[in-house]
Design an enzyme around this catalytic site. Structure first.
Site, PDB file in Angstrom:
ATOM      1  N   TRP B 109      10.954  87.972  13.489  1.00 45.11           N
ATOM      2  CA  TRP B 109       9.891  87.394  12.912  1.00 45.11           C
ATOM      3  C   TRP B 109       8.594  88.225  13.446  1.00 45.11           C
ATOM      4  O   TRP B 109       8.600  87.967  14.776  1.00 45.11           O
ATOM      5  CB  TRP B 109       9.986  85.578  12.271  1.00 45.11           C
ATOM      6  CG  TRP B 109       9.307  85.309  13.421  1.00 45.11           C
ATOM      7  CD1 TRP B 109      10.283  84.692  15.204  1.00 45.11           C
ATOM      8  CD2 TRP B 109       8.189  84.282  13.700  1.00 45.11           C
ATOM      9  NE1 TRP B 109       8.996  84.083  15.715  1.00 45.11           N
ATOM     10  CE2 TRP B 109       7.832  83.296  14.715  1.00 45.11           C
ATOM     11  CE3 TRP B 109       6.922  84.308  12.110  1.00 45.11           C
ATOM     12  CZ2 TRP B 109       6.988  82.675  14.614  1.00 45.11           C
ATOM     13  CZ3 TRP B 109       5.742  83.584  13.192  1.00 45.11           C
ATOM     14  CH2 TRP B 109       6.222  82.617  14.145  1.00 45.11           C
ATOM     15  N   ASP B 128      14.980  88.249  19.966  1.00 44.26           N
ATOM     16  CA  ASP B 128      14.807  87.494  21.473  1.00 44.26           C
ATOM     17  C   ASP B 128      15.660  88.457  22.211  1.00 44.26           C
ATOM     18  O   ASP B 128      16.505  89.641  20.988  1.00 44.26           O
ATOM     19  CB  ASP B 128      15.669  86.396  20.515  1.00 44.26           C
ATOM     20  CG  ASP B 128      14.507  85.424  20.575  1.00 44.26           C
ATOM     21  OD1 ASP B 128      13.582  85.334  20.863  1.00 44.26           O
ATOM     22  OD2 ASP B 128      15.060  83.996  19.775  1.00 44.26           O
TER      23      ASP B 128
END
Lengths: 177, 180
Positions: B109, B128
């Site tokens: 994001w 991540d």
């Protein structure tokens, strides 16, 4: 060492030339020392390109292509605008329909991404989305997005826009994780 | 005897006459001109631009934590304004690189943080690193611009490993996407 003036000229040149949108050079892991000491200026992202970055790019990718589970935009999304149902689908797909962006900004974003990623696939008489059209389309919700997508793609195949459904398929694999 | 209104009238008349005698009309026009020109120039200065952007949650975070650009192993490193998790920089990777044995998630994001060095806002992709057990070093919680979980695209409580080969979360990285 560059002189401060040379840095300034470079900075102005790069910021003026880079407003267009995703560039081939990905800033990614720019060492902070470059920004701090060399006054490196990164591509500027503004307007519809910024809306794309903030709202779409995380999954669709800065080049409009991502993993198999995320439908590719590049060289594809323009096909949908060949039919009214396809044009509506691009607005009614849940993450567009429920976007926090206004109708006007959504119109700008869709027009930008169609031109940026899929200009070649647009019909010759393509009419850009307007805020009013977005508002009207957004008032209708799709019940089953997968089913609707299939209907829209089948119609595009029948109309001869794409040779077969695989041209617009993506890997929807519930339970994959 | 003067009435109250006449007194006020007299006072202002005296003041205006004195002012008129002391300053020329030209200096008055010059001052007005300078004020107007100054007002037009002020918003262009970096300080004024920062003040206008004060509403931005990324700017608010940078001020509150005294964001810095030199230590990516600290929670107040400027790019972490929306990062929730373990810093890859503390786990054998960098602010935007995954530690050995983990792989960057293909999805992320995108938020925006203030770089205190140049006062500009940058788009940051929170990507991540996945495929290895939780690193559990340097847990940080930045929430600038974060939305509740029902807006998952802009939420950092969920694990961003979608589309990768493994949904096992290792650490959080923060890559610069561009300048806004």
């Amino acid at each position: 060492m560059q002189s401060p003036m040379a840095s300034l000229v470079l900075a102005i040149f790069f910021s003026a030339s880079a407003i267009a949108g995703p560039s081939a050079v990905q800033p990614d892991d720019v060492p902070d020392v470059l920004i701090r000491e060399k006054r490196t200026v990164l591509p500027r992202v503004a307007g519809a390109a910024e809306d794309y970055s903030r709202n779409c790019q995380g999954c669709h990718g800065h080049l409009g292509v991502s993993v198999a589970e995320v439908p590719a935009l590049r060289s594809r999304v323009g096909y949908f605008t060949h039919t009214l149902a396809g044009r509506a689908y691009l607005v009614q797909v849940p993450n567009v329909l429920q976007s926090p962006l206004s109708d006007a900004r959504l119109a700008g974003l869709l027009n930008w991404l169609l031109d940026e990623y899929s200009r070649e696939q647009l019909p010759p008489d393509f009419q850009p989305y307007t805020a009013d059209e977005i508002a009207a389309l957004r008032s209708t919700r799709i019940e089953s997005v997968i089913e609707r997508r299939r209907e829209v793609v089948d119609a595009l195949v029948r109309a001869g826009v794409v040779p077969d459904a695989s041209a617009l398929s993506f890997s929807f694999a519930p339970g994959h994780y | 005897m003067f009435s109250g209104l006449q007194v006020i009238d007299k006072v202002f008349e005296t003041m205006s006459r004195r002012t008129a005698q002391k300053i020329s009309r030209r200096s008055f026009v010059a001052r007005i001109g300078a004020t107007l020109a100054g007002a037009a120039v002020l918003p262009v200065l970096p300080v004024a631009r920062k003040a206008q952007a004060a509403e931005d949650p990324g700017v608010e975070w940078a001020k509150r934590v005294e964001a810095q650009t030199k230590d990516p192993r600290a929670c107040n490193y400027w790019r972490y304004c929306s990062s929730d998790g373990y810093l890859c920089s503390c786990c054998g990777g960098g602010p935007a690189t995954c530690p050995p044995g983990s792989t960057p998630s293909p999805t992320s994001w995108v938020g925006s943080c203030l770089n205190p060095d140049d006062g500009k806002m940058y788009l940051i992709a929170y990507r991540d690193c996945c495929g290895k057990d939780s690193c559990a070093q340097c847990g940080c919680l930045g929430t600038a611009g974060e939305m509740p979980t029902y807006r998952p695209q802009l939420n950092n409580d969920i694990i961003w490993c979608f589309g990768g080969s493994s949904m096992v979360y290792h650490c959080s990285s923060a890559a610069i996407v561009g300048q806004i």
